[in-house]
Design an enzyme around this catalytic site. Structure first.
Site, PDB file in Angstrom:
ATOM      1  N   SER A 158       0.634  -1.331   0.073  1.00 14.91           N
ATOM      2  CA  SER A 158       0.060  -0.182   0.239  1.00 14.91           C
ATOM      3  C   SER A 158       0.931   1.183   0.080  1.00 14.91           C
ATOM      4  O   SER A 158       1.804   1.345   0.728  1.00 14.91           O
ATOM      5  CB  SER A 158      -0.952   0.309   1.415  1.00 14.91           C
ATOM      6  OG  SER A 158      -1.933  -1.198   1.111  1.00 14.91           O
ATOM      7  N   GLY A 159       0.609   2.146  -0.974  1.00 17.45           N
ATOM      8  CA  GLY A 159       1.169   3.246  -1.003  1.00 17.45           C
ATOM      9  C   GLY A 159       2.490   3.289  -2.104  1.00 17.45           C
ATOM     10  O   GLY A 159       3.342   4.420  -2.144  1.00 17.45           O
ATOM     11  N   THR A 163      -1.597   2.296  -8.284  1.00 18.11           N
ATOM     12  CA  THR A 163      -2.882   2.875  -8.976  1.00 18.11           C
ATOM     13  C   THR A 163      -2.360   3.833 -10.121  1.00 18.11           C
ATOM     14  O   THR A 163      -2.864   3.740 -10.989  1.00 18.11           O
ATOM     15  CB  THR A 163      -3.971   3.368  -7.850  1.00 18.11           C
ATOM     16  OG1 THR A 163      -4.324   2.572  -7.111  1.00 18.11           O
ATOM     17  CG2 THR A 163      -4.960   4.166  -8.905  1.00 18.11           C
ATOM     18  N   ASN A 212      -0.700   2.923   4.631  1.00 20.31           N
ATOM     19  CA  ASN A 212      -1.002   3.560   3.553  1.00 20.31           C
ATOM     20  C   ASN A 212      -2.792   4.216   3.853  1.00 20.31           C
ATOM     21  O   ASN A 212      -3.667   3.570   4.400  1.00 20.31           O
ATOM     22  CB  ASN A 212      -1.211   2.880   2.233  1.00 20.31           C
ATOM     23  CG  ASN A 212      -1.886   3.765   1.271  1.00 20.31           C
ATOM     24  OD1 ASN A 212      -1.593   4.980   1.006  1.00 20.31           O
ATOM     25  ND2 ASN A 212      -2.033   2.989  -0.130  1.00 20.31           N
ATOM     26  N   SER A 215      -5.349   2.613   0.943  1.00 23.01           N
ATOM     27  CA  SER A 215      -5.159   1.240   0.298  1.00 23.01           C
ATOM     28  C   SER A 215      -6.243   0.659  -0.087  1.00 23.01           C
ATOM     29  O   SER A 215      -7.254   0.611   0.306  1.00 23.01           O
ATOM     30  CB  SER A 215      -4.461   0.681   1.541  1.00 23.01           C
ATOM     31  OG  SER A 215      -4.249  -0.578   1.292  1.00 23.01           O
ATOM     32  N   SER A 216      -5.694   0.200  -1.348  1.00 26.39           N
ATOM     33  CA  SER A 216      -7.013  -0.738  -2.120  1.00 26.39           C
ATOM     34  C   SER A 216      -7.131  -1.929  -1.402  1.00 26.39           C
ATOM     35  O   SER A 216      -6.106  -2.981  -1.134  1.00 26.39           O
ATOM     36  CB  SER A 216      -6.406  -1.020  -3.483  1.00 26.39           C
ATOM     37  OG  SER A 216      -6.338   0.282  -4.344  1.00 26.39           O
ATOM     38  N   GLY A 441      -0.210  -6.202  -2.501  1.00 25.73           N
ATOM     39  CA  GLY A 441       1.428  -7.145  -2.216  1.00 25.73           C
ATOM     40  C   GLY A 441       1.264  -7.798  -1.043  1.00 25.73           C
ATOM     41  O   GLY A 441       0.192  -7.759  -0.274  1.00 25.73           O
ATOM     42  N   GLU A 443       1.844  -8.824   2.697  1.00 22.38           N
ATOM     43  CA  GLU A 443       1.991  -7.989   3.916  1.00 22.38           C
ATOM     44  C   GLU A 443       2.351  -8.854   5.025  1.00 22.38           C
ATOM     45  O   GLU A 443       2.152 -10.012   5.071  1.00 22.38           O
ATOM     46  CB  GLU A 443       0.479  -7.694   4.114  1.00 22.38           C
ATOM     47  CG  GLU A 443      -0.207  -6.629   3.092  1.00 22.38           C
ATOM     48  CD  GLU A 443      -1.749  -6.391   3.349  1.00 22.38           C
ATOM     49  OE1 GLU A 443      -2.088  -5.191   2.616  1.00 22.38           O
ATOM     50  OE2 GLU A 443      -2.301  -6.667   4.371  1.00 22.38           O
TER      51      GLU A 443
END
Length: 1530
Positions: A158-159, A163, A212, A215-216, A441, A443
């Site tokens: 995340s981050g 995107t 993040n 985060s998606s 990704g 984690e």
């Protein structure tokens, strides 16, 4: 293999804080190595191995673009290569075909945009600097080349920028793919709709996590569809693995999905009242975390942005309201709390403070509160005997509530995705796609739960796919280089996948089994895992925990807590919930829970079976996740994958910070290090032949003197090092692990020995230099002392002489100043006096001139008045006098008439007889005169007929001469054959007319003879009658004379009237004839009007009979008809002659390539003929169109023939220069005259441009006046101007196409075999010029010679070379900024040498032809000058921008500075302070200006001149038409 280390070797040592530190070997004792790290700390490494002390790569500022090119492909080398590149804002790096993208955390607009897309289009991967556009281009190229779908897998935590990377890839695909349909005004394109749907998916699928803020929490696979023409035809978005549990479970300080907070903070008062919203902290689902707002994100603005995005994708206001109503339902459901019934623990009751929330949720769902409460607090079971409803405990009711919330939200999310796909539109016929996968990704947190377990399972699956593809590409590399290789064994993660998802016996299977036991706990599940997988090497049990387990993933060990595994895996499908919501009064809610076709089929299949049906149908979230993952992998397996690994450089999301521990963990999680391990399993070290020889050639300098290929030299060097197991491919050398270290060890020892020798000689040189300095200092002191005394004496003498000189000059100056003052006063007095005198004289002259003008005007006016008065008086006197004379004549005539009347009465019989006789005589005379006139006309017609016959015979001769050509071109010249037939018919008609005229002439002669005989007989009878009446005649002699005079006047008047009538009739007939001449008719009219005016005052009636006048008119009409036929034939002959002349003129223009004094003969001859034919003054003509069409056809056929283009460029410019000189534009009076010109017959003369006027005297051409141009001529001028610009553009573009391939090699030094040491000493002046630069210079010289041979004006040659050199500058400069291997010191020397040769060629060619074209190379010249500066790190930003590179922008200087490297001389780029200043300046400029921030140059395709600039002086043409003789066909 022995440890390839020596004292002084540079290695890496592990560090717990910095991961890896640089160190230098200071001591080696067997397997114990002592090193000193970069902090000065000494470390002792026991049992040193290459894994513990990996070697450093050769130093180079900025790292390498592709990390597979590193000499030592190891973990610290990769890590610090990324760190070095990140410090220079090089955020993209290759690892083979994998792109690693490091998030800069600040905008870098110069790296993106159409200018960069154009640069990467049609470029192979690795040809330019690493970029996400290169990956997208590679995917598009493989799709179009191999007709196979592609996919781009973007992963990262995340981050990391996943995107944004996916957006960039879609933008590039839209750029290269375009669209299959032309979008209407205001309609969004496919990729725009996909990108604009992001706010919706981010609002409902993104959440704040620890790492993040946005985060998606789902996987997104965007599929761009292409048609058969490789244009975008549709798109689809597929979502995977939505983290549903986040709806009801949130860890502090994380947040649930953004949509809940946006609704609470962004809804207006009306919406809040309708949805019964409260503050966010009052909703229990949201209150689980203390974080309700984020600094960088405004919830209210996010709500507006989400609604705007919904409108863009086609959601109505009603749909939007329904969506947020469902979101509000979830919030209200979270506030519904159940408590244990005090009377029965197995039952539950609704808490008192939850009734309002329950009623609000029921109202928004469109159902009753009682039904909702019942559905949440009871369970209905279908048995054989009917439905049984049993109460639920408070805990079970809470689970039922949470299950309903998760189900509602996931259904809503699926509906949104479906709505977005419907809005975008999919192409069902598309067979080619490019998919972009954006998924979370790997984690690993301090506490890892079920969500991390599922996410890491997905990453294990993707890593397996990644390993297989990387392994495949590694083997393809070996096959491409044609080396011998064996199967590479690499660590496969199939065992951990079997451990997790194998059925039966896998972890997910055991989890589902435990979930079906109502009283199962997390400890039971953990114990079951311990019992089942204790012996599995991938599974382990933590020592201090009874509910946790550890899995050995590819990225490392991860420990999971099983406390929430059972609850989060349960995903019950409760029949009561489904039936209740399916019957909702709101269609939107009911549609979310509408039965699918599969469910309907299952229900129909189960009908008739007698069995018990549970109200809670268990569904495993793990199995659902696994199924979606299987679908994703199936979709990816159908495509050719490309990989982008996004890296988050720091955890604080700020620019300029690179946390090595964090990045290293991400590299492991992203599989980058695993890919490196696969490479290391084979041949980890691989180098181009040139680079290998360049680095290790010093081990054997004698090889340079031998005539060996680079591959042979590499083999010799490896033999010298006694290395085995290496492979030599077609372009690279492949070394086993450790072999590169052995080569570096030998190189270090060689360089150490050379350094010792250099140091010894250097010390000797320094000592000698010091002695010479001391000696020179002593001599200098002695000289200074002696010279000091000499200077004192000299200064005294000089001062004395100077004082005397100053006195002299001062006195002279004072006297001269006095004299000048007096002189100035005298001159002023004289000037004032003379000026006054001159002004008086001028005033007198002005008064005299004014008096004379007044006198002249007054005298002129007086004389004009006197003249007009005299003229009126004379006219009045003349009128009176004429009237008086007319009255006198009238009285005299009346008197004579009375006297004649008395005589007639006495001799009536005689008078009657005399009248009869005289009438007969007059008739005979008139007939005789008519016959003579007819005879005369016949002779004239015979003469004209003879002339026509002569012309026809000439035409027949010409026709006979053209028979052969007519035979060859029968099909294309049918019109000419038709004209030939008509000419023959005309010739026959002329011959028949001639025979008729001859017959009529003979008949006229016979009639004349007969009339002569009758006249003789009548004359004899008249003589006899006269003798008989002689006496009577004598008496009336006076009367007869008067009558005779009167008859003569009457006969003359009759003849004139008859002639006037005939002429008027002929005029009317000729006006009806289209081939008449205006000048002929004009003359006939003037003649007729003159005759009428001559006899306008005569009132005597005409004499003669009507029959005689009719015969005269009929004869005249016949003659006119024959004349008209002859004129028509003459006109056709004239047109044929004109067509032949036009064809000959075009032949001269198209075939004559001669020059006279540098001027085109064909162009001047053509212009001379056009002047002769008055073509520029014609209202209508076809000659200009024929010229333009012929020349245009030649240019169309010879667009790539520079010689033809140059020739016609000269011709076109020559014609334009002549046009400017001899033709003037139409004046206003000419335009008015043209607008008043008559139409019809009198306008026809203007089209006869090929008149029979004689050619003007050649001696008068130079002084010929300008003719006024008509519309065809002006159009011809515009077409010529367009031709000049078109030919210039074609010529310029041809040269660009010729030099463009060579320029790609000119920017990079050729990888030829390096020169020997002796050759290097001899070539210290600079590198030798390569064949590529020689080719460029030869092309320039050839072009210049062609321009000279075709006599192109120097003005155009200068403009052409200016644009060509501008193109060279743009190409070389852009290549320099896009290819890192070009930004080196040695490459700068190479390019500088080529530019110097090009500059030398410009000086040799002189500025007359090349002009200031050298100025167009200023960007590339300053760039290479900057590259070859040795002390760049000592230069300040002001010195660089003002002295070294004043033309280059800060973005361009920053790009060059960050890409600079030097492996030959060890020079470094600018200092870090200068780089920081550059970065600050760039950020300020990008924030203060919205203009283009690209560092690339643009080529100017415009034409740098127009017609107004093509004057004779500018094009240097001095044309005299008298020097060009008239052609033969004139």
């Amino acid at each position: 293999m022995a440890l390839a280390l020596t004292v002084g070797s540079e290695v890496w040592v592990e560090d717990p804080e910095a991961a890896w530190l640089k160190a230098t070997v200071t001591k080696i004792e067997d397997a114990t190595v002592t090193v000193e790290d970069e902090n000065g700390v000494e470390r002792v490494i026991e049992d040193a191995t290459e894994e513990k002390l990996p070697l450093q790569n050769p130093k180079g500022k900025g790292g390498v673009d592709d990390m597979t090119q590193l000499s030592y492909l190891n973990e610290p080398g990769v890590l610090h290569n990324l760190k070095d590149r990140y410090s220079l804002d090089s955020i993209y790096t290759y690892t083979g075909s994998i792109l690693i993208a490091v998030n800069p955390f600040y905008p870098v607009p110069q790296l993106y945009g159409e200018h960069m897309m154009y640069s990467y289009r049609d470029r192979m991967l690795g040809e330019l600097s690493p970029h996400v556009y290169a990956i997208a281009e590679e995917a598009f190229r493989q799709m179009s080349q191999y007709n196979k779908s592609q996919s781009v897998l973007i992963s990262g935590e995340s981050g990391a920028g996943k995107t944004e990377t996916s957006k960039l890839i879609m933008n590039y695909l839209a750029f290269v793919g375009g669209h299959s349909k032309q979008k209407q005004t205001g309609e969004k394109t496919v990729e725009q709709q996909v990108l604009e749907s992001n706010p919706i998916l981010e609002a409902f699928g993104n959440a704040k996590t620890v790492r993040n803020n946005n985060s998606s929490r789902f996987g997104k696979y965007m599929e761009i569809q292409f048609d058969s023409k490789l244009r975008i035809s549709g798109a689809a978005i597929r979502t995977y693995l939505l983290e549903r549990s986040r709806v009801v479970f949130v860890n502090d300080p994380e947040r649930t999905f953004h949509s809940f907070y946006q609704l609470c903070y962004g809804a207006d008062e009306a919406e809040r009242e309708t949805l019964k919203l409260r503050p966010a902290q009052e909703f229990k689902y949201l209150a689980q975390s203390t974080c309700l707002e984020i600094e960088e994100m405004d919830n209210a603005e996010g709500y507006k942005r989400t609604k705007e995005a919904m409108s863009i994708v086609g959601m109505t206001e009603e749909d939007q309201h329904c969506v947020f109503r469902v979101v509000a339902v979830v919030l209200h459901l979270g506030n519904v709390v159940f408590e244990a019934d005090p009377e029965d623990d197995e039952k539950c009751v609704l808490a008192e403070d939850s009734k309002e929330s329950l009623e609000a949720a029921a109202e928004l769902l469109g159902t009753q509160a009682e039904l909702l409460e019942k559905a949440l607090s009871t369970r209905t079971r279908q048995t054989f005997d009917g439905a049984i409803t049993s109460p639920l405990s408070a805990a079970a009711a809470t689970h039922s509530r949470d299950s309903l919330s998760k189900t509602i939200y996931s259904k809503l999310f699926d509906w949104l995705v479906h709505k977005i796909n419907t809005s975008i539109g999919q192409d069902a016929t598309s067979k080619l796609t490019v998919g972009v996968l954006d998924i979370y990704g790997f984690e690993q947190f301090k506490k890892n739960d079920f969500e991390q377990f599922c996410i890491n399972l997905a990453n294990e699956k993707l890593q397996q796919h990644f390993n297989q593809q990387i392994f495949k590409k590694e083997q393809e590399e070996y096959k491409k280089e044609e080396i011998q290789w064996t199967y590479i064994d690499f660590v496969d993660n199939q065992d951990i996948l079997d451990l997790i998802e194998k059925k039966p016996g896998g972890m997910i299977d055991l989890l589902d089994e435990q979930c079906q036991f109502p009283k199962a706990t997390s400890a039971d599940f953990a114990q079951k895992l311990y019992n089942s997988f204790t012996e599995n090497k991938r599974f382990s049990k933590p020592k201090l925990s009874r509910s946790a387990f550890t899995l050995n993933h590819y990225a490392g060990n991860v420990t999971y807590e099983t406390d929430n595994f059972l609850e989060k895996n349960k995903d019950y499908v409760i029949a009561d919930h489904k039936s209740m919501l399916a019957s909702s009064e709101y269609h939107f809610v009911a549609s979310l829970f509408k039965d699918k076709e599969e469910d309907k089929q299952k229900e129909e299949a189960s009908k008739g079976r007698r069995k018990s049906v549970s109200a809670f149908r268990f569904a495993s979230l793990g199995n659902t996740f696994k199924g979606q993952l299987k679908e994703l992998m199936a979709a990816l397996s159908q495509t050719e994958p490309h990989y982008v690994r996004c890296i988050k450089p720091n955890s604080v999301n700020k620019p300029g910070i690179f946390e090595t521990i964090n990045v290293l963990q991400q590299l492991r999680c992203g599989g980058v290090l695993e890919a490196i391990r696969i490479s290391c399993a084979g041949y980890p070290s691989r180098n181009n032949f040139y680079d290998f020889v360049e680095r290790f050639g010093l081990l054997s300098p004698g090889l340079y003197d031998q005539d060996l290929e680079e591959s042979q030299m590499c083999e010799k060097l490896l033999e010298l090092a006694k290395l085995e197991g290496h492979q030599i491919g077609k372009t690279k050398i492949f070394l086993k692990g450790g072999q590169m270290a052995m080569m570096d060890k030998l190189r270090t020892e060689k360089m150490n020995a050379a350094a010792t020798m250099i140091a010894r000689h250097m010390m000797t040189f320094v000592a000698k230099k010091c002695f010479k300095k001391k000696k020179e200092a002593i001599v200098t002191i002695q000289c200074g002392a002696r010279s000091m005394f000499a200077r004192r004496v000299f200064n005294h003498k000089r001062n004395t002489r100077a004082a005397t000189k100053i006195q002299t000059l001062y006195r002279g100056h004072k006297a001269f100043a006095d004299f000048n003052k007096k002189k100035h006063a005298a001159v002023q007095i004289q000037s004032v006096f003379r000026g006054m005198k001159a002004r008086r004289h001028a005033s007198d002259l002005r008064q005299d001139r004014s008096a004379l003008m007044i006198q002249r005007k007054w005298k002129g006016s007086r004389e004009r008045k006197r003249f007009l008065h005299d003229k009126d008086s004379v006219n009045k006197v003349k009128a009176v006098w004429k009237r008086k004379k007319a009255k006198q004549v009238l009285r005299q005539l009346r008197l004579e008439a009375r006297q004649a009347a008395s005589l007639l009465k006495d001799k009536k019989a005689l008078e009657t007889k005399m009248k009869d006789m005289e009438q007969n005589v007059e008739n005979l005379q008139e007939q005789k005169a008519d016959l003579r006139a007819q005879l005369k006309k016949a002779k004239v017609q015979l003469a004209e007929t003879a002339e026509v016959e002569e012309k026809l015979s000439q035409s027949l001769a010409e026709i006979e001469g053209l028979k052969l050509s007519i035979e060859e071109e029968k099909k294309s010249n049918e019109a000419a054959q038709t004209e030939l037939v008509s000419l023959r018919e005309m010739l026959q008609a002329a011959e028949s007319t001639k025979s008729n005229l001859e017959t009529e002439c003979s008949q006229a002669k016979e009639e004349v003879e007969r009339l002569k005989e009758e006249l003789a007989s009548k004359a004899s009878e008249l003589e006899s009658a006269k003798t008989q009446n002689e006496s009577m005649a004598k008496e009336s002699e006076g009367m007869l004379e008067k009558d005779k005079k009167m008859q003569e006047l009457l006969s003359r008047l009759a003849e004139v009237e008859a002639l006037n009538d005939a002429l008027n009739n002929k005029l009317a007939e000729v006006e009806r004839t289209p081939n008449g001449k205006a000048s002929f008719m004009d003359g006939m009219r003037r003649m007729s009007n003159g005759v009428q005016m001559a006899f306008s005052n005569d009132s005597t009636p005409p004499t003669g009979t009507p029959e005689s006048r009719w015969s005269e008119q009929s004869a005249d009409n016949q003659a006119d008809k024959q004349h008209r036929e002859l004129e028509v034939r003459k006109h056709k002959l004239r047109e044929e002659k004109q067509g032949a002349q036009q064809r000959k003129l075009l032949e001269v223009l198209l075939t004559n390539k001669d020059f006279n004094n540098g001027v085109s003969v064909g162009a001047c001859t053509t212009f001379k003929c056009l002047l002769h034919w008055n073509a520029f003054q014609a209202e209508r003509t076809t000659i200009f169109d024929q010229i333009i069409q012929s020349v245009g056809g030649i240019l169309e056929e010879n667009q790539d023939n520079n010689e033809v283009l140059a020739h016609w460029l000269t011709n076109s410019v020559t014609l334009l220069a002549l046009f400017r000189r001899f033709v003037r534009p139409p004046s206003e009076t000419g335009i008015q005259r043209r607008s008043r010109a008559p139409s019809g017959l009198f306008a026809f003369r203007s089209s006869m441009i090929f008149s029979r006027s004689p050619m003007p005297d050649s001696g008068s051409q130079s002084s010929q006046k300008q003719v006024e141009a008509k519309y065809p001529a002006l159009l011809f001028k515009q077409q010529l101007d367009a031709f000049v610009q078109k030919i210039f553009s074609l010529l310029r573009d041809n040269i660009k196409k010729d030099i463009a391939p060579t320029l790609n090699h000119c920017i990079h030094a050729p990888r030829a075999r390096a020169a020997s040491a002796a050759d290097k000493k001899a070539s210290r002046g600079g590198p030798a010029l390569s064949t590529h630069w020689t080719t460029i210079i030869n092309l320039m010289q050839g072009l210049l010679q062609l321009m000279k041979d075709t006599h192109v004006p120097k003005f155009l040659i200068r403009k052409l070379f200016k644009q060509i050199f501008a193109f060279i500058n743009v190409q070389l400069f852009n290549q320099l900024l896009l290819r890192r291997e070009c930004c080196s010191f040695s490459n700068g020397e190479y390019v500088k040498t080529g530019l110097a040769e090009l500059e030398n060629w410009i000086h040799v060619s002189t500025t007359d032809y090349v002009g200031d074209a050298l100025e167009e190379l200023k960007q590339i010249r300053q760039a290479v000058s900057f590259l070859v500066i040795h002390n760049k790190n000592k230069k300040s930003l002001e010195e660089i921008t003002q002295e070294v590179c004043p033309v280059l922008s800060v973005q361009q200087l920053y790009r060059i500075s960050t890409m600079y490297w030097d492996a030959s001389y060890g020079t470094t780029t600018v200092s870090n302070d200068v780089l920081a200043k550059m970065k600050r300046t760039m950020m300020e400029e990008s924030s203060n200006s919205s203009s283009n921030t690209s560092f690339l140059l643009d080529d100017d395709p415009s034409v740098p001149f127009d017609f107004a600039m093509l004057t004779e002086d500018v094009v240097e043409l001095r044309i005299e038409l008298k020097d060009f003789p008239a052609p033969d066909f004139l």
